[in-house]
Write a protein that holds these residues in place. Structure first.
Motif, PDB file in Angstrom:
ATOM      1  N   ASN A 155      29.077  55.955  47.509  1.00  0.00           N
ATOM      2  CA  ASN A 155      28.982  55.238  46.286  1.00  0.00           C
ATOM      3  C   ASN A 155      29.935  54.872  45.618  1.00  0.00           C
ATOM      4  O   ASN A 155      30.085  53.548  44.334  1.00  0.00           O
ATOM      5  CB  ASN A 155      27.252  54.812  44.824  1.00  0.00           C
ATOM      6  CG  ASN A 155      26.849  55.828  45.422  1.00  0.00           C
ATOM      7  OD1 ASN A 155      26.167  54.501  46.379  1.00  0.00           O
ATOM      8  ND2 ASN A 155      25.772  56.134  45.350  1.00  0.00           N
ATOM      9  N   SER A 161      29.941  44.851  54.746  1.00  0.00           N
ATOM     10  CA  SER A 161      30.556  45.866  56.359  1.00  0.00           C
ATOM     11  C   SER A 161      32.116  45.721  56.256  1.00  0.00           C
ATOM     12  O   SER A 161      33.243  46.727  57.308  1.00  0.00           O
ATOM     13  CB  SER A 161      29.627  46.123  56.771  1.00  0.00           C
ATOM     14  OG  SER A 161      29.306  45.604  57.884  1.00  0.00           O
ATOM     15  N   ARG A 181      30.852  53.833  50.595  1.00  0.00           N
ATOM     16  CA  ARG A 181      29.662  53.020  50.975  1.00  0.00           C
ATOM     17  C   ARG A 181      28.355  54.602  50.460  1.00  0.00           C
ATOM     18  O   ARG A 181      27.805  54.396  49.336  1.00  0.00           O
ATOM     19  CB  ARG A 181      28.762  52.246  52.128  1.00  0.00           C
ATOM     20  CG  ARG A 181      27.406  51.674  51.690  1.00  0.00           C
ATOM     21  CD  ARG A 181      26.912  50.410  52.314  1.00  0.00           C
ATOM     22  NE  ARG A 181      28.094  49.187  53.260  1.00  0.00           N
ATOM     23  CZ  ARG A 181      28.303  48.643  52.723  1.00  0.00           C
ATOM     24  NH1 ARG A 181      28.108  48.071  51.358  1.00  0.00           N
ATOM     25  NH2 ARG A 181      29.884  47.610  53.382  1.00  0.00           N
ATOM     26  N   HIS A 182      28.716  55.412  51.237  1.00  0.00           N
ATOM     27  CA  HIS A 182      27.430  56.589  51.269  1.00  0.00           C
ATOM     28  C   HIS A 182      27.585  56.863  49.686  1.00  0.00           C
ATOM     29  O   HIS A 182      27.108  57.847  48.515  1.00  0.00           O
ATOM     30  CB  HIS A 182      27.226  57.121  52.186  1.00  0.00           C
ATOM     31  CG  HIS A 182      26.581  58.724  51.960  1.00  0.00           C
ATOM     32  ND1 HIS A 182      25.020  58.283  52.072  1.00  0.00           N
ATOM     33  CD2 HIS A 182      26.973  59.908  51.589  1.00  0.00           C
ATOM     34  CE1 HIS A 182      24.318  59.590  51.912  1.00  0.00           C
ATOM     35  NE2 HIS A 182      26.110  60.655  51.741  1.00  0.00           N
ATOM     36  N   LYS A 212      27.318  47.805  47.326  1.00  0.00           N
ATOM     37  CA  LYS A 212      26.379  48.194  48.731  1.00  0.00           C
ATOM     38  C   LYS A 212      26.696  46.934  49.340  1.00  0.00           C
ATOM     39  O   LYS A 212      26.373  46.843  50.108  1.00  0.00           O
ATOM     40  CB  LYS A 212      24.750  48.544  47.960  1.00  0.00           C
ATOM     41  CG  LYS A 212      25.607  50.149  47.946  1.00  0.00           C
ATOM     42  CD  LYS A 212      23.694  50.606  48.188  1.00  0.00           C
ATOM     43  CE  LYS A 212      23.763  52.424  47.879  1.00  0.00           C
ATOM     44  NZ  LYS A 212      23.975  53.086  49.066  1.00  0.00           N
TER      45      LYS A 212
END
Length: 101
Positions: free
Chosen positions: A45, A53, A42-43, A49
């Motif tokens: 990309n 989760s 996620r960080h 987003k």
């Protein structure tokens, strides 16, 4: 729901897997490492987003178990496991059609 004979078969498999040390149960550390892998995706990309989760959590647990036990993953879900390979460098993934083909 599954019928009684199917349940018995699954329980027999479980007993055999435990006896031969082939049943991998995720540890607390595995859960944390898996969550971190999804968070890194996620960080970076590499995943949306807005994706829940927990969307990749099961695949991440499978990937973590495979790498910790020096195994490989045979799957039709190449897309998700290819993503996980980006943050789990030791993960080896083999397409099911290639393995069983």
């Amino acid at each position: 729901l599954i019928d009684e004979s199917t349940l018995k078969k699954y329980l027999l498999w479980q007993t055999e897997f435990v006896r031969t040390d082939r049943l991998f149960t995720p540890t607390r550390t595995d859960w944390i490492a898996s969550a971190k892998a999804v968070r890194r995706l996620r960080h970076l990309n590499l995943i949306n987003k807005n994706l829940a989760s927990t969307a990749l959590q099961n695949d991440a647990l499978i990937a973590r178990s495979a790498t910790m036990h020096k195994c490989f993953v045979v799957t039709e879900n190449i897309r998700d496991f290819s993503l996980l390979q980006k943050v789990m460098s030791k993960l080896e993934v083999i397409p099911a059609k290639e393995y069983f083909g």
